[in-house]
Structure formats: C-alpha cells, structure tokens
Write an enzyme that holds these catalytic residues in place. Sequence first.
Site, PDB file in Angstrom:
ATOM      1  N   ASP A  29      -1.078  -2.194  31.052  1.00  9.31           N
ATOM      2  CA  ASP A  29      -0.856  -3.335  30.581  1.00  9.31           C
ATOM      3  C   ASP A  29       0.285  -3.435  29.589  1.00  9.31           C
ATOM      4  O   ASP A  29       1.254  -4.120  29.881  1.00  9.31           O
ATOM      5  CB  ASP A  29      -1.902  -4.458  29.930  1.00  9.31           C
ATOM      6  CG  ASP A  29      -3.109  -4.865  31.177  1.00  9.31           C
ATOM      7  OD1 ASP A  29      -2.412  -5.559  32.276  1.00  9.31           O
ATOM      8  OD2 ASP A  29      -4.097  -4.377  31.109  1.00  9.31           O
TER       9      ASP A  29
ATOM     10  N   ASP B  23     -17.034   3.510  19.546  1.00 11.38           N
ATOM     11  CA  ASP B  23     -16.395   4.875  19.395  1.00 11.38           C
ATOM     12  C   ASP B  23     -17.698   5.832  18.792  1.00 11.38           C
ATOM     13  O   ASP B  23     -18.762   5.763  19.283  1.00 11.38           O
ATOM     14  CB  ASP B  23     -15.544   5.072  18.193  1.00 11.38           C
ATOM     15  CG  ASP B  23     -14.144   6.074  18.290  1.00 11.38           C
ATOM     16  OD1 ASP B  23     -14.501   7.176  17.758  1.00 11.38           O
ATOM     17  OD2 ASP B  23     -13.188   5.763  18.976  1.00 11.38           O
TER      18      ASP B  23
ATOM     19  N   SER C 108      -5.751   6.860  21.777  1.00 11.25           N
ATOM     20  CA  SER C 108      -6.693   6.634  21.119  1.00 11.25           C
ATOM     21  C   SER C 108      -6.293   5.926  19.608  1.00 11.25           C
ATOM     22  O   SER C 108      -6.887   4.927  19.453  1.00 11.25           O
ATOM     23  CB  SER C 108      -7.375   7.898  20.274  1.00 11.25           C
ATOM     24  OG  SER C 108      -8.406   8.133  21.150  1.00 11.25           O
TER      25      SER C 108
ATOM     26  N   ASN D 173      -3.992  -3.392  -1.500  1.00  8.47           N
ATOM     27  CA  ASN D 173      -4.868  -2.931  -2.465  1.00  8.47           C
ATOM     28  C   ASN D 173      -4.587  -1.623  -3.176  1.00  8.47           C
ATOM     29  O   ASN D 173      -5.684  -0.976  -3.861  1.00  8.47           O
ATOM     30  CB  ASN D 173      -6.358  -2.918  -1.757  1.00  8.47           C
ATOM     31  CG  ASN D 173      -6.454  -1.620  -0.733  1.00  8.47           C
ATOM     32  OD1 ASN D 173      -5.146  -1.512  -0.308  1.00  8.47           O
ATOM     33  ND2 ASN D 173      -7.610  -1.497  -0.134  1.00  8.47           N
TER      34      ASN D 173
ATOM     35  N   HIS E 256     -13.103  10.246  14.398  1.00  8.98           N
ATOM     36  CA  HIS E 256     -12.181   9.526  15.203  1.00  8.98           C
ATOM     37  C   HIS E 256     -12.454   8.053  15.061  1.00  8.98           C
ATOM     38  O   HIS E 256     -11.518   7.458  15.052  1.00  8.98           O
ATOM     39  CB  HIS E 256     -12.817  10.047  16.825  1.00  8.98           C
ATOM     40  CG  HIS E 256     -11.752   9.706  17.673  1.00  8.98           C
ATOM     41  ND1 HIS E 256     -12.063   8.222  18.546  1.00  8.98           N
ATOM     42  CD2 HIS E 256     -10.884  10.257  18.453  1.00  8.98           C
ATOM     43  CE1 HIS E 256     -10.951   7.876  19.439  1.00  8.98           C
ATOM     44  NE2 HIS E 256     -10.264   9.237  19.323  1.00  8.98           N
TER      45      HIS E 256
ATOM     46  N   ASP F  30       0.688  -1.266   0.031  1.00 13.39           N
ATOM     47  CA  ASP F  30       0.161   0.066   0.040  1.00 13.39           C
ATOM     48  C   ASP F  30       0.973   1.001  -0.121  1.00 13.39           C
ATOM     49  O   ASP F  30       1.902   1.255   0.545  1.00 13.39           O
ATOM     50  CB  ASP F  30      -1.021  -0.075   1.305  1.00 13.39           C
ATOM     51  CG  ASP F  30      -1.564  -1.171   1.195  1.00 13.39           C
ATOM     52  OD1 ASP F  30      -2.737  -1.339   0.844  1.00 13.39           O
ATOM     53  OD2 ASP F  30      -0.981  -2.206   1.863  1.00 13.39           O
TER      54      ASP F  30
END
Length: 738
Positions: free
Chosen positions: A463, A277, A495, A325, A311, A244
């Site tokens: 984590d 979201d 995010s 693609n 977002h 890509d």
Amino acid sequence: MTDQVSTANVEQFYYADGKRIPLTPSHHFVAVRTEAHNGEARMQTANLAQALSAVTSVGEVFEIPDYDLMVVKVAETPTPRTTAIAPPIETVNSFVNTQPELTVGPPVYEVPQAPVTEGLIPVGEILVKFKANVQEELKQQLLRENNLEIRQSNYPEPGTDLVTAPNSQQTVAIANKLHESNLVEYAQPNFVRLAPRLGAGNGYGSAVLSRRDLASQSAGVTAKEVQQKPETATRPLPTAPPTDPGFVYQWGLIKIKAPEAFDISMGSPSISIAIIDEGCDIHHEDIVYKQPGYDAVYRRDDPSPLPRDGHGTSCAGIAAAKANNNLGGAGVAPDCQVLPIRIAYGVGGGWYTSDAIIADGVRTAVNRGADVLSNSWGGGSPSTVITNAFKYAQTDGRGGKGCPIAIATANEDRHQVAYPANLSPTIPGLMAVGASNQWDQRKSKTSLDGEYWWGSNYGPEVDVVAPGVKIYTTDIMGTGGYGGGNYIPDFNGTSSATPHVAGLMGLILSVDPDLRSWEVEDIIKLTVDDLGPVGRDDEFGFGRINCRRALEATSRVWYEISVEPEFIGAGNECFIRINLRMYNSGINTVRLDGLNLISHSPDWNTEIDRFEYRPNPGGIMVPRADHDLRFNQILLKANGNQSSWSYSWSMNWWYTYWRPNSPGLPMSVGELTEAAGVKVMATTVRGSGAFVQPSQPKEAVLGNTLLDNTAVMLNSNGQVGESLVIDLQNKTITIALR
C-alpha cells in the site's frame, strides 16, 4: 531413539482460510525433545551445540521451554528446497538418536516459496471451531475418535477450542481430518512458529553487523551517493519543530513531513496505538503507555520484554515517543499513547510464538480499546485464527468503526509480500507497509544506504512505504535491548517503516476520531508522495506517506485568504481587498451553505461593511481533488484613510458534509439524498475567525511586512484552539477547520 515419521514423497499440507497450504520438511531447523530418559540428566543447549559441531555445521541451539524442546538451527547450505531432507538435518537426527537423554522431536516444516524463512512445529495442539448447530454429543464423539482433549475453550476466539493430541507427529493429519468433516468451521494446527524479527540483521539467514561495521561501511560512499545527499533536519522547518536532542538524527520524520503535521496535531492521549510485538519497556522515560498492556505468551497483564528483546520498545518510540521533553527524539504521534502487546519472545536470533498467541494478542488489543494496530512482524504461513483476529479488528474495533492496521511486508528483498500483510486487498483498513531509504528508493540490497544484507519485500499488495533505514528511536532502558543505552540510532527494517504508518494513523484519528478504518486508509493513500512510476506500483505502492497532507485531508474545510489595504477616492479612504478560497482536500463531500465577511470599527462595536454568500442549495466541493470555491476581489470599507488607517475583519461560515459510502468510491453530487436506499451521513458544522490590522503611521509603505497582528480562530463549539498558519510576509492567512 526416534519416532520421526518420514515425509519424503508424501504430500503435506494444512488448511488456512479455507485453502490447502503446502508444507515441506524444514532445511533450517530440527526439534529435539529434552526429557531425560533412564535417569540421565537433561542435556544443556551449550553442550548439545558443542557436541553437534563435531559432526555437522550448526548455526545455534536454543530452547522452547514451554514445550520441552530444543531447536537446532543448521547452517545454510546451497541445497535447493525440495521434499527431500537435507544432509545436515539427517546428520543431526542421527546424532540425536545416539544420545540416551535426547529424542528427535516433532517434524519442523516450512511453506515452500514463502517470502520469509519460518519454522513451523506441530506440537500436538489443534485449534478447532465447531459449527454453531453441532450438538455437544457429536462434538465429543469426534474428539474421542481422534483421542483429543480440550485444553482451553473459547481460545483464542469465541467458539474455538484448543485441543491436544497424544502424538504430535499426527497433529497435521488430525487437524486436516477435522477440517474436512462437516461438523467444524475450521481446524488447524496451533503451530509453534520460529519467525524472524523484521529489524534487519536480527533474523534467520541474515548477516549481523555491528555498529562499527556500519560506520566503516558508511565511510566508503560512492560518487553517486555523494551526488544524492539525503534530506536532513537542517532545512527550513515548520513553526514548532520538536526540541528533543535526538530530532536532528530523525531524517525519517522530515521525509514524511511529520513536523509540519504537528502544526495541526501532535496526536491525542485519547488515541492509543497497540504495538503488537515482543513486549515494551513499560517504564521507558520517553513513552506514555495505556495500561494495562498484555502478554499473550503467558496471558498476563505485564507485557515487559526479556532483557534482550528491544524490538517492541524501538517500534513504540517510532510511533509515539514524547516530544519536547529534552529526551531522545520524537515519535510520529507524540501525544498518543502506546498499548503494549507481547506476542513473542526472542530465541535464536528470531522469535518464538504460535498461531493462538498471535490471534489472542490481536484480539486483546482490540478489546482493550486500541485505536490503531502496529504489526512489525510477518511470516510465510497463513493462519485462519490470525486472519480472523484482523477481521475482528475491523468489525468490532473502535465500536464498529474498525481499527486501522499497519503490517510489515518483510525484509527478504523479494517480489512477494509476507503474510499477514498480503491480506491488505481483502481487509479494508489493513495496510501493507514497505521500507524506503533517505534517497526515496525502495530499500533493497543494492540501494544507496549501504545496508546490503536486507531489502523490503514488494508486490501488488503493498500500500505505502515509509522510512526504514538508520532510524533513531527508543531502546530498553539501561543495558537491555540493543545495548546502547536508552536509545538506538540505527534501527531498521520494514519493522521501523510500519510504526511510522501506525503513528500517522494515530494522528489522523486524533484529528477526526469518527473516521472508519477504511477512511483512514483512503486518506493515507490519497495524500502520499508518489515515488517511482506515476501512480501505484509494486515497489512503493501508492507512495511514501506524507503526514502534513494527510492531516489536511482529514480536516473537512480549509481556506486560504489574502487581505490587503486599498485606498480609494479623493480622500484616499481605506478599504480592504479580499481574495478567499474555500477548499476541500479530504475524502468527504462538502457543501458550503453560507459565508459572511464583515469589516468592523477599531473597537469592534460597529459593523462597517459586509459580504454575504447565501447559495441555494449551496456550493458543492467534491472530495479528493482540492475542489474549491473562490471569492475574488471582494471590497469592504475599512477605517480611516492613507494618512491613518486600520482594519478589523471577521469571517464565519457553515457547511454540511457527507462521508463516503465505501472505500475509494466518494459520493457524487447526485447521491446527496436518501434515495435508492443510500444512507446519507450528513453533518452541519459552523466556524468563524477574526483578524485585526492595527493603525499604521503616516509613513508606512504598502507591501511591507504587517506588524503586531492578532488572529483568533474559533471552532464549531466556539472554543479557541483551531489550527492557524499565518504568512506575514505575503499577508496571507490559512486557517484549518477540523
């Protein structure tokens, strides 16, 4: 006019997860009722903002039409958070009282010392779940005593009622009264939440920089930055990196070894990642969606965002944008599908949502077959119904195996992980995700990337971390979203880190869909690249995710083998010398039950020589340590002699594996029977492989690169298609069975 109740010097709280959560009047927001009075026309937000600007400093005014509210966001002041209402708030209230077409609305609260600035508006709605044995008559009596009416039953979870109160000012007090009765499991306000987006630069209290600002900022690099150049896509890559055009900008994929993982799996269309979201562009050219999606705000099957709300689409592209693609870049799990779930829409630079909307969105994602839940959002205020929704994802998701969950830690650069990411220690399979940068630093306001206006929250609940700075990803098609076309080059925040982890979760389940959610979590933690101090720490958790190592650990048995011709005796007859290592890099206990290495004639019709391994009971390879069995210096007769030679060999093996019983506690060898009430989950698997070395001319020089090699790897069903890596220069084959 106003019916605002003074809350100064009065202890305010509500209940969540059985605990009292303190509240304090907001220093950032004022809610204004927009109903017209005495025939006056409804004031517009622009007019209110202009009128207020003459009397106090106002950041912005925006609408929440679902509740006929306008919200005034006041400018930040140096006043510390106390129980007293800040002067700008009082000024707004006084001004509103002079306007006949306006009414000061319900109070707006914040949770003191929360890691995220979040406005909580009690709008006269309460979520109450009565105990199962409570008679209907007692239930109705309690509702009547408090002037409550049921608006919606079994919402957002079975057995819970959304009830309405006539006076929104008393919402919190009534909810507490219900909770403290012996008739209910819980009661809580259904707060309207004004929460920041966790794409940095878009939330409340954050500076908003343009791309021109970012470019000029990047030009002023320091000497330290020059010495620590970040990784780019120019280093040697695996056998089939994405083609890509945007891949060259995807430093994050390189960091987490996603292209190397693609040699094992690029995901599976049968695995879906729910992007919970503000909705996703369901017509995006570079994302494959699982339909139908869901809009929890309006409870419909179209999760399309508002034109400005890019977002969710950006998070979806990080997790699972299609690869190879000729469009955009690639996602972490490009062959997985995205299940779009809308739980909010943009208002005033942040989000509008509610406790019930969020819980309904999470539960619907589970009910519609999501395998992974990606949550690039978080706030300061816990909620019983939201916590219950994530617990439901573990108990009922994926047929009881649980949905792995990734949740952002927030962007305030504080040593405090935001809710609901801070649930990670209490809900197995739920992972709190922080952000790292190109230099493998925790993203902070002083890290080398130059984005000084935000930092990744950190703490004991973290984590793992994943890339979260200048991430190339998808945007709403055309002029929507962030406005730069179909793609955005500099998406950021925790995010953007979170869908990297969700994408890895999708890859892992694509390799082994039978894994339980906590096994997925264990695999990710087991295979990270440790950053910072050795071992787990508050800045990076266990470390930065490593997709290649995670997929290696997901596969149950790997082997490394070297095969070299050797010429022995007076006739220089051809033999092959084999060194074989069978190893276990995963979380299962594996017992190698048998192994054959066979040398064949060139036409494969005759067996020339054989090595057999028949242990009793078998070689045990313990988990989590690359424990192995080695077979060194095996010598098998081959074909011809040094003048003209060839070899053809095959290998087959069978093994039994045991899944672990609990998170982080792999089974020991002594637990391989069903004694003492231990349930053993054992499965026997067979695998085989074959390799051909064609004849060499007389003048061939040993040690040169092997030519015209053919390799076949069969899985346990006898089908071609298992992962195969060949290092021809070193005459080494590594074949992964999964």
